[in-house]
Design a protein around this motif. Structure first.
Motif, PDB file in Angstrom:
ATOM      1  N   ASP A 276      38.398 -30.192  38.362  1.00 47.34           N
ATOM      2  CA  ASP A 276      37.378 -29.670  37.443  1.00 47.34           C
ATOM      3  C   ASP A 276      36.689 -30.800  36.686  1.00 47.34           C
ATOM      4  O   ASP A 276      36.663 -30.849  35.468  1.00 47.34           O
ATOM      5  N   TRP A 278      33.453 -31.563  36.938  1.00 46.12           N
ATOM      6  CA  TRP A 278      31.988 -31.386  37.004  1.00 46.12           C
ATOM      7  C   TRP A 278      31.294 -31.946  35.772  1.00 46.12           C
ATOM      8  O   TRP A 278      30.228 -32.543  35.886  1.00 46.12           O
ATOM      9  N   HIS A 279      31.934 -31.766  34.596  1.00 39.97           N
ATOM     10  CA  HIS A 279      31.245 -32.159  33.368  1.00 39.97           C
ATOM     11  C   HIS A 279      31.004 -33.671  33.288  1.00 39.97           C
ATOM     12  O   HIS A 279      30.126 -34.114  32.574  1.00 39.97           O
ATOM     13  N   TYR A 280      31.790 -34.458  34.035  1.00 38.66           N
ATOM     14  CA  TYR A 280      31.561 -35.907  34.017  1.00 38.66           C
ATOM     15  C   TYR A 280      30.270 -36.290  34.740  1.00 38.66           C
ATOM     16  O   TYR A 280      29.745 -37.387  34.560  1.00 38.66           O
ATOM     17  N   THR A 283      27.260 -37.622  32.833  1.00 40.22           N
ATOM     18  CA  THR A 283      27.358 -38.880  32.088  1.00 40.22           C
ATOM     19  C   THR A 283      26.801 -40.031  32.925  1.00 40.22           C
ATOM     20  O   THR A 283      26.421 -39.834  34.094  1.00 40.22           O
TER      21      THR A 283
END
Lengths: 390, 384
Positions: A276, A278-280, A283
């Motif tokens: 999980d 994905w949020h990186y 950046t």
């Protein structure tokens, strides 16, 4: 380089020889510096960044790009793809030189190189993945050495020895694939022990699988790429069988590489999803990661597919260059660039000019050795005294 | 490739034997263990950061008892605390100062090897240069060290340092927990030197009890966590803090698994690859060989069938030709016979006409002669 004179003897001072000579001389100086002043005299390594360019490039990229040896010989001898036979000898030679140079480079990097046999013969540490890498590289270098000997035996006209080694082909090939599977994947697994240090986008429980799968297309791409160079500079050393076989190899390897890279792209996405992460992606590190994944995996995979579909050798060769660069970028990301990502910028490792110089020196040694072997031994052509029954 | 089955099996057997022999039972047991609570009665140090005043006496004592080189700045120079430091080849321990938001006084934290219960360095070392001793210290054996620095990559606490400036005899350096002094019944140098009892030496089990008691006694002074109790599988050095450990340079996202847990999977895959790959690859080889053989068998069978069909066709054409020829011949014979008969008839009629004149019976022998001629033609046809 001296491409204008396709045949015949040239003088000693060809542009190639002069450039290579200067690099080798500089390498000699660097060698003296390294073994008199220690690592501090030539490297930018420090206590936070104990591994630099010599591990990230010379070891990790060297081993990945030398994978053409096991991929090509497995295709030709195990999977029965007879079209690959023309590619086997140059691929095995490149692999042997590649691994030999990896081991040579390690002599510069480790503190006490004369103790390199210790892990195997004096004090084995089997809980270490580096032990596995060391053992496999040691055994595989031996296998590759035996596999290149037929060409040397033909050159030296040692018929009986050649016949003996040729009989071992299948067993050596299987052994080579087993050892390659193990150490290619273990080089990725080395970094599993430091989950806190490697950026999550590159750290994954699948690292060993990523390294193994990418070594397959790294090897294929390197065979194609190196074939491009060989055709340009060593064309006169090739016989008709080799030239005819090369087109087949380029198309077949291009096709296979397109598929393997597509699979690699897919499992990289699975790795992202599994952790999980994905949020990186939003950046700066995420952009860098996406550049690697799309610019140097998806793009060359697409180029390969396009080139194969249109039977365009040029497109396939461009694809191979991008794929090779992609593997280099990936290995450097894992070992150097995204390693210690959370340290402040001032503590980042940037290789010194001497480290770069030593790496260039070692690559040059490899090119010179390849050129010597391909010029004197039956690598790119068959030997008239020997039959090639395969 | 002329490899007999027996030879091949022999090689495989030898390879399997070698693989089995290289797997030490000790390593296998370590991989199988679910968790390792540490050696019983092993020793450790409890560092209470709320008591530390950043005097650097521990650094000085460490330098002295380990005969380390003279430091860049003398130990009474406290200005070095202003920048974040880590352990180096010449310093096994350093004290760092942290300003914590919302807190007036800075917090001082001593850093050194934490002497993990299951050390990453020992797991990573390919020559077993690091060993977790039963007494607690993780000790380094420079006699086998190759200098690959994988221990430094592996250590989650950034502790081991390296003598980069030594050309031929570089060592990895780190805190030894003063193992030689402990063996003599003495305290570790830093513990003995601490003026504020910020360091407590003793059995790890006891230290955990002390730490819990201190937290219980002063719940306002401590956060309710003992760093090192479970981090990375547990460490022999334990820490108490009044602020979140993340604020004082300790990695709080490190997890409770020992380092070896991260590499157990790939290590376990090794014997499987060694065992299964040759089987799989030989199978693929055999299948491709078989396919090749079948293809060549089919080719030669198809070739043979084609040749046979061709010959059959040729035979049929020949016999058809023969039949045609014989029919033509028959027809020719019949025509000849007919002609002959007609001629004979004519002759007979002539003869009869003549005989009518003469009254003779000569037509019978002529007919018999025509029949014989026909029989001869049939026989010749059969011979052909």
């Amino acid at each position: 380089m001296a491409g204008e004179h396709p045949t015949g003897q040239r003088g000693l001072f060809t542009p190639f020889n002069v450039v290579a000579g200067i690099i080798l001389l500089a390498g000699g100086v660097l060698t003296v510096m390294r073994f008199t002043g220690g690592l501090a005299a030539v490297t930018a390594l420090d206590d936070n960044n104990p591994w630099g360019l010599w591990i990230g490039f010379d070891l990790l990229c060297g081993v990945a790009l030398a994978a053409g040896g096991y991929v090509t010989s497995a295709g030709a001898y195990i999977f029965g793809l007879k079209r690959f036979h023309a590619a086997v000898r140059p691929a095995i030679l490149t692999a042997f030189l590649g691994y030999a140079l990896v081991v040579l480079a390690l002599h510069y990097d480790v503190g006490r190189p004369w103790r390199l046999p210790y892990p195997i013969f004096v004090s084995p540490g089997p809980t270490s993945l580096l032990f596995e890498v060391g053992l496999c590289v040691f055994l595989y270098l031996t296998v590759l050495f035996i596999e290149v000997t037929p060409a040397a035996f033909e050159w030296l006209k040692l018929t009986r020895l050649r016949a003996l080694v040729v009989k071992l082909t299948l067993v050596l090939t299987i052994f080579g694939v087993v050892l390659s599977t193990l150490h290619q994947s273990s080089l990725g697994a080395l970094f599993l022990i430091a989950p806190g240090k490697l950026h999550p986008l590159w750290y994954s429980g699948y690292l060993p699988v990523f390294f193994f799968v990418s070594s397959i297309f790294a090897g294929m791409s390197m065979v194609i790429f190196e074939g491009t160079l060989a055709h340009k500079y060593l064309h006169h050393k090739m016989d008709e069988a080799h030239k005819a076989g090369t087109l087949n190899v380029v198309l077949s390897f291009g096709k296979a590489a397109a598929f393997v890279m597509a699979g690699y792209f897919y499992i990289k996405i699975i790795g992202l999803a599994a952790d999980d992460n994905w949020h990186y992606l939003a950046t700066g590190w995420g952009l860098w990661y996406l550049l690697e994944l799309f610019g140097f995996v998806a793009f060359p995979a697409f180029l390969y597919a396009l080139g194969v579909r249109e039977k365009n050798v040029r497109t396939i060769r461009v694809a191979s260059l991008f794929a090779v660069l992609g593997v280099v970028l990936n290995r450097l990301n894992v070992s150097v660039i995204a390693f210690n990502w959370h340290l402040p910028l001032s503590q980042w490792y940037v290789p010194s000019i001497y480290e770069v110089g030593t790496s260039v020196f070692i690559v040059t040694l490899g090119i010179v050795a390849y050129k010597f072997a391909a010029t004197h031994m039956p690598i790119l052509h068959g030997h008239p005294d020997f039959e090639y029954e395969h | 490739m002329g490899i007999s089955r027996r030879k091949f099996l022999g090689w495989m057997g030898a390879a399997a034997g070698a693989a089995a022999a290289s797997m030490k039972p000790k390593a296998a047991a370590a991989a199988a263990a679910k968790s390792f609570p540490g050696h019983p009665d092993s020793l450790g140090v409890l560092h209470d950061t709320t008591r530390c005043i950043g005097c650097r006496k521990c650094e000085a004592a460490c330098n002295e008892v380990n005969n380390l080189p003279k430091p860049e700045a003398p130990f009474d120079d406290l200005s070095v605390l202003e920048r974040r430091r880590r352990t180096h080849a010449g310093s096994y321990t350093v004290v760092n100062k942290f300003s914590v938001p919302g807190k007036k006084d800075p917090v001082f934290v001593k850093r050194q090897c934490n002497h993990c219960l299951e050390p990453a360095c020992a797991s990573a070392c390919f020559v077993q240069a690091f060993k977790k001793s039963e007494k607690g210290p993780v000790v380094y054996n420079e006699k086998v060290c190759v200098g690959c620095r994988y221990c430094m990559v592996a250590c989650p606490f950034y502790v081991p340092a390296y003598e980069y400036d030594k050309a031929l005899t570089p060592r990895v350096t780190k805190c030894t927990m003063c193992a030689p002094r402990i063996a003599e019944g003495k305290l570790p140098g830093c513990v003995a030197a601490c003026p504020k009892e910020a360091l407590t030496f003793g059995p790890r089990k006891k230290l955990l009890e002390y730490a819990r008691a201190r937290i219980a006694k002063h719940p306002d002074r401590y956060v309710g966590h003992i760093y090192g109790e479970r981090e990375m599988g547990g460490t022999s050095w334990l820490y108490l803090s009044g602020v979140d450990f993340g604020h004082i340079g300790m990695d709080t996202g490190i997890g409770d698994l020992p380092a070896a847990a991260y590499t157990a999977g790939p290590l376990a895959a090794v014997p499987l690859v060694v065992g299964l790959w040759p089987v799989l690859l030989t199978g693929i080889w055999a299948i491709s060989k078989r396919k090749e053989k079948r293809a060549s068998d089919e080719l030669s069978a198809a070739l043979a069938a084609n040749t046979a069909a061709h010959e059959q066709k040729k035979r049929e054409e020949l016999s058809a030709l023969r039949q045609k020829l014989s029919k033509e011949k028959e027809a020719a014979v019949e025509r000849a016979v007919k002609q002959a008969l007609e001629e004979a008839e004519k002759e007979r009629e002539q003869a009869a006409a003549e005989a009518g004149k003469e009254g003779g019976r000569q037509h019978e022998p002529a007919a018999r002669q025509g029949g014989a001629e026909k029989g001869e033609a049939e026989q010749a046809d059969k011979e052909n």
